[in-house]
Structures are given as C-alpha cells and as structure tokens.
Design an enzyme around this catalytic site. Structure first.
Site, PDB file in Angstrom:
ATOM      1  N   LYS A  52      -2.092  10.739 -22.425  1.00 27.79           N
ATOM      2  CA  LYS A  52      -1.508  12.068 -22.614  1.00 27.79           C
ATOM      3  C   LYS A  52      -0.565  12.058 -23.819  1.00 27.79           C
ATOM      4  O   LYS A  52      -0.576  12.975 -24.640  1.00 27.79           O
ATOM      5  CB  LYS A  52      -0.766  12.498 -21.334  1.00 27.79           C
ATOM      6  CG  LYS A  52      -1.726  12.808 -20.194  1.00 27.79           C
ATOM      7  CD  LYS A  52      -1.053  12.954 -18.831  1.00 27.79           C
ATOM      8  CE  LYS A  52      -2.134  13.112 -17.750  1.00 27.79           C
ATOM      9  NZ  LYS A  52      -1.625  13.174 -16.387  1.00 27.79           N
ATOM     10  N   GLN A  96       3.620  12.820 -13.005  1.00 23.49           N
ATOM     11  CA  GLN A  96       2.391  12.066 -12.743  1.00 23.49           C
ATOM     12  C   GLN A  96       2.322  11.675 -11.272  1.00 23.49           C
ATOM     13  O   GLN A  96       3.278  11.143 -10.711  1.00 23.49           O
ATOM     14  CB  GLN A  96       2.347  10.817 -13.641  1.00 23.49           C
ATOM     15  CG  GLN A  96       1.048  10.040 -13.575  1.00 23.49           C
ATOM     16  CD  GLN A  96      -0.158  10.812 -14.105  1.00 23.49           C
ATOM     17  OE1 GLN A  96      -0.031  11.614 -15.021  1.00 23.49           O
ATOM     18  NE2 GLN A  96      -1.313  10.575 -13.529  1.00 23.49           N
ATOM     19  N   ASP A 119       0.544  21.564 -14.752  1.00 22.15           N
ATOM     20  CA  ASP A 119      -0.552  21.073 -13.906  1.00 22.15           C
ATOM     21  C   ASP A 119      -1.116  22.162 -13.000  1.00 22.15           C
ATOM     22  O   ASP A 119      -2.151  21.958 -12.364  1.00 22.15           O
ATOM     23  CB  ASP A 119      -0.036  19.954 -12.996  1.00 22.15           C
ATOM     24  CG  ASP A 119      -0.333  18.561 -13.524  1.00 22.15           C
ATOM     25  OD1 ASP A 119      -1.382  18.388 -14.160  1.00 22.15           O
ATOM     26  OD2 ASP A 119       0.478  17.658 -13.277  1.00 22.15           O
TER      27      ASP A 119
END
Ligand code: GUN
Length: 278
Positions: A52, A96, A119
């Site tokens: 990322k 994460q 997200d």
C-alpha cells in the site's frame, strides 16, 4: 471452450497510471493523504501494508504509516485515530486487519470518521452500501466489480453466486452485485448442495479461502468467474477456483495471482482520491 483471462495486473496498472497522471498536476501540499495503522507483526499484514505504501508513493498520495507494537492497547489506538480524524493532511484512514488478539476491531474501526473510512468498514458506510446510498465501498469487492465490468457484460438480471460470507469480501460483494440488479445468492460452509447453487451462477465470486474449492463441474458454461482466493501452498499461491477445469467452462476467469489481488490496492487508491474530493 477456453475462457478469456481477466488480467487484473494490467487493469490495476492502468488505474494507477491514470491516478498518477491526475495527481501529477497538483502541488505536493495539495495531494491526498492516506494513513495506515499496523499493529503487531502479522507477516502477511506487513507485506500488504508495504504494498500500500509503495502504491501511494508511485501515484503521488502522501502516506502516513503508523507501525505499533503488538501489545498496543485500545486507548493508544483510539487516541491515534482521534488525531488522524482531526488531521487536515489525512483524507483516508485504514486500520490493517487482523488486529492483535484482545483488541476489539469493531470498536477501533467505528472510531474512524465515516468520511475518512477508506476501507468502507464503518457501520455507517456498511449501512449506506446496503441501502443503496453513495458511499466508499470495501476495496476488494470494488476491485471485483471493476474486473467484472472490464468484460463488458450487462449485469442486470443475471444470477450472481457469491461463495463466502465475510464482512470484507462476500457480504459487500453481494450488496454491490444486488445494486447492479443481479439476482444474488450467498453460499457458505453450511450451504446444502453448494455445487448445485454455484452452477446457477452467470457470475461466480469465490471467496472462501479454501484452495481449489470451486471446480469446473460447478461452473455454468459461459460464466464470469472471479477468484478471490489467496491460499499459500508449497511456496505457491493457489486460488479458491480450480483454474484448469473452470477455465474450460467459463467465458471469463481471473487468474491467481494477477487477478483480484492487484485490484484491491488500486481500489484503495481510488477510494483515497474520492475521500479527498478528487
Ligand atoms: N486485511 C485483509 N484485507 C484487508 C482490507 O481490505 N483492509 C484492511 N484494513 N485490512 C485487511
């Protein structure tokens, strides 16, 4: 018949190129910012987070990495999220997953401002997705939709079968296919006659996390088959779909690796631009 391969690596590279070109015209202080929080030392998470970071650098997104130890507590994580929520430089926040044992991931994710939830995991954004309101949507299913659309097929009225009911992939993929007027069935480990259900699918999204789980005999001739599986076996990556047999039946199929995988990060970058108003 042998299926056309949907080249996720190439499609993702094209999206990144496009975003890079759009951002290159902007001054550095006016670039989108993505904050990534990694707690603990899960090796797969460390790899994803590095990927990322690399993609941000390539495209011209400012990335703010926060690597925390595995014994970080709720208070410290929540304080960090508060700071990121308030920062003008940060447009998207990603925590994460999985978080270390003992951390309540729902509580942490819910602390992210929905307007910065890159997200699409915040309950507000999940609710918007299921009620058909415009929202940032989870990255992997967003990438799946981009791959399906790359085939040029008309989704309206088709039977879509999603194998797997995770919050990260299966459920949001089902919501997105439903929003595109598919008739959607979600299968899982308790589904009776799973093969019979999958066989109805004009579109099959396999996201169960079991190697070669969906076999060619379960695929309707001419179907679009999207393989979300990333199963590690003997140093190789194996999908949830048995590629050899399924590609004899499908019209379009994604490979593993090089299908859905690269799309997740490209979609994350797209979400970051969107949250930055670009
Ligand atoms: N872990 C596995 N997939 C994902 C994802 O899409 N987002 C986050 N935040 N963590 C993950």
């Amino acid at each position: 018949m042998s299926a056309s391969i949907i080249d996720g690596k190439k499609i993702a590279a094209g999206l990144r190129e496009d975003m890079k070109a759009r951002l290159s015209a902007r001054p550095l202080e006016d670039r989108p910012g993505l904050a990534v929080v990694l707690a603990g030392d899960d090796p797969a998470s460390a790899v994803y987070v590095r990927q990322k970071e690399k993609a941000c650098l390539e495209i011209g997104i400012n990335s703010f990495m926060h690597r925390l130890s595995g014994d970080t507590g709720h208070d410290e994580l929540l304080a960090l999220i508060d700071r990121l929520n308030l920062s003008d430089e940060v447009h998207g926040i990603l925590v994460q997953l999985p978080l270390p044992e003992g951390i309540d991931a729902k509580r942490i994710v819910s602390a992210i401002l929905p307007e910065k939830d890159v997200d699409g995991f915040h309950p507000v954004n999940i609710g918007k997705l299921w009620s058909g309101e415009s929202a940032v949507v989870p990255c992997t299913p967003k990438g799946i939709m981009t791959l399906i659309d790359s085939t040029g097929i008309e989704l309206k009225g088709l039977e879509a079968v999603v194998v797997g009911r995770s919050n990260i992939v299966g459920k949001p993929a089902a919501a997105m296919l439903l929003a595109r007027h598919c008739t959607v069935t979600v299968c899982h480990s308790r589904t009776k006659d799973l093969a019979g259900v999958v066989r109805r699918g004009d579109i099959v999204v396999a996201a169960v996390g079991r190697p070669n789980f969906v076999t060619g005999d379960m695929i309707k001739p001419g179907a679009v088959v999207i393989d979300v599986g990333i199963n590690r076996a003997g140093g190789r990556l194996i999908g949830d779909v048995e590629f050899e047999s399924a590609s004899q039946k499908a019209a379009f199929i994604t490979p593993v690796p090089g299908g859905v995988g690269p799309m997740t990060i490209a979609s994350l970058m797209q979400n970051t631009l969107r949250l930055a108003g670009l």
